[in-house]
Design a protein around this motif. Structure first.
Motif, PDB file in Angstrom:
ATOM      1  N   PRO A 286       1.765  -1.471 -12.065  1.00 61.78           N
ATOM      2  CA  PRO A 286       0.335  -1.196 -12.264  1.00 61.78           C
ATOM      3  C   PRO A 286      -0.410  -1.405 -10.940  1.00 61.78           C
ATOM      4  O   PRO A 286      -0.270  -2.446 -10.303  1.00 61.78           O
ATOM      5  N   PRO A 287      -1.194  -0.428 -10.498  1.00 62.66           N
ATOM      6  CA  PRO A 287      -1.914  -0.614  -9.235  1.00 62.66           C
ATOM      7  C   PRO A 287      -3.047  -1.617  -9.389  1.00 62.66           C
ATOM      8  O   PRO A 287      -3.687  -1.691 -10.431  1.00 62.66           O
TER       9      PRO A 287
ATOM     10  N   ILE B 166      -4.309   6.762  -2.100  1.00 67.30           N
ATOM     11  CA  ILE B 166      -3.449   5.603  -1.844  1.00 67.30           C
ATOM     12  C   ILE B 166      -3.587   4.628  -3.007  1.00 67.30           C
ATOM     13  O   ILE B 166      -4.599   4.617  -3.709  1.00 67.30           O
ATOM     14  N   TRP B 167      -2.547   3.813  -3.203  1.00 70.79           N
ATOM     15  CA  TRP B 167      -2.535   2.812  -4.258  1.00 70.79           C
ATOM     16  C   TRP B 167      -2.198   1.475  -3.631  1.00 70.79           C
ATOM     17  O   TRP B 167      -1.344   1.393  -2.749  1.00 70.79           O
TER      18      TRP B 167
ATOM     19  N   ILE C 166       0.872  -1.172   0.000  1.00 66.90           N
ATOM     20  CA  ILE C 166       0.000   0.000   0.000  1.00 66.90           C
ATOM     21  C   ILE C 166       0.912   1.226   0.000  1.00 66.90           C
ATOM     22  O   ILE C 166       1.800   1.339   0.836  1.00 66.90           O
ATOM     23  N   VAL C 167       0.686   2.106  -0.940  1.00 65.50           N
ATOM     24  CA  VAL C 167       1.528   3.290  -1.095  1.00 65.50           C
ATOM     25  C   VAL C 167       0.672   4.529  -0.870  1.00 65.50           C
ATOM     26  O   VAL C 167      -0.385   4.684  -1.495  1.00 65.50           O
TER      27      VAL C 167
ATOM     28  N   GLU D 271      -7.610   4.461  -4.107  1.00 66.24           N
ATOM     29  CA  GLU D 271      -8.706   5.089  -3.365  1.00 66.24           C
ATOM     30  C   GLU D 271      -8.289   6.492  -2.954  1.00 66.24           C
ATOM     31  O   GLU D 271      -7.124   6.741  -2.652  1.00 66.24           O
ATOM     32  N   GLY D 272      -9.238   7.407  -2.933  1.00 61.63           N
ATOM     33  CA  GLY D 272      -8.973   8.777  -2.522  1.00 61.63           C
ATOM     34  C   GLY D 272      -8.525   9.651  -3.685  1.00 61.63           C
ATOM     35  O   GLY D 272      -8.400   9.192  -4.821  1.00 61.63           O
TER      36      GLY D 272
END
Length: 182
Positions: A150-151, A162-163, A140-141, A155-156
């Protein structure tokens, strides 16, 4: 014309008097030094405290029952994280914050990672994670995405984005691109 002895005595008296007077220059120098150090500290630490996501993923994972480990080299942020864990009553067996350099730690024992780093280090981090993480690992980044992975999902928006990345997805993409080249 003055007597050389009287002139010499007057000069020594002047020196002796100036030594007995308080030296305001030293006080100003110390005050300026302390203010400068505090200014630099505040400039680098306070903004970092404000940029820590309020829903810090380490705490979220620990509250869901995952055993979480956080790595931090900044002692102020490390103390903040430990205090926050205690404040939120998260047991120490669920969350652990270590004063260690993330780059010098073997991450192969971890299945889930949450990363909050600056853009210039995201590409070298991709390489480190590819060599150390297992295929089933998830990363999670926060705030800054990986440039080449590639994610799996995101979200957000903006600074709160975040990815999520699955290591096997990137390895699969990398393998496919190498097969196309050959």
């Amino acid at each position: 014309m003055e007597d050389p002895i009287e002139a010499l005595l007057q000069e020594k008296n002047t020196i002796i008097r100036s030594q007995n007077e308080p030296n305001h220059r030293l006080t100003l120098l110390i005050t300026a030094s302390v203010a400068t150090v505090y200014g630099f500290w505040a400039m680098f630490v306070f903004p970092r405290l404000k940029t820590i996501p309020l829903k810090l993923k380490v705490f979220a994972a620990a509250s869901l029952g995952f055993q979480s480990t956080g790595f931090e080299v900044n002692p102020v942020l490390l103390t903040y994280a430990r205090f926050r864990a205690r404040w939120n009553r998260i047991p120490s067996h669920r969350v652990n914050f270590v004063n260690s350099n993330f780059w010098k730690v073997d991450l192969s024992q971890y299945d889930h990672l949450t990363v909050f780093l600056a853009p210039p280090v995201m590409e070298p981090l991709e390489v480190k994670l590819m060599t150390e993480l297992a295929d089933h690992a998830r990363v999670i980044v926060c705030r800054f995405p990986f440039p080449h992975w590639p994610p799996t999902c995101t979200e957000g928006k903006g600074l709160e984005q975040i990815w999520a990345y699955d290591v096997h997805t990137f390895r699969k993409k990398k393998q496919m691109s190498q097969e196309i080249k050959h």
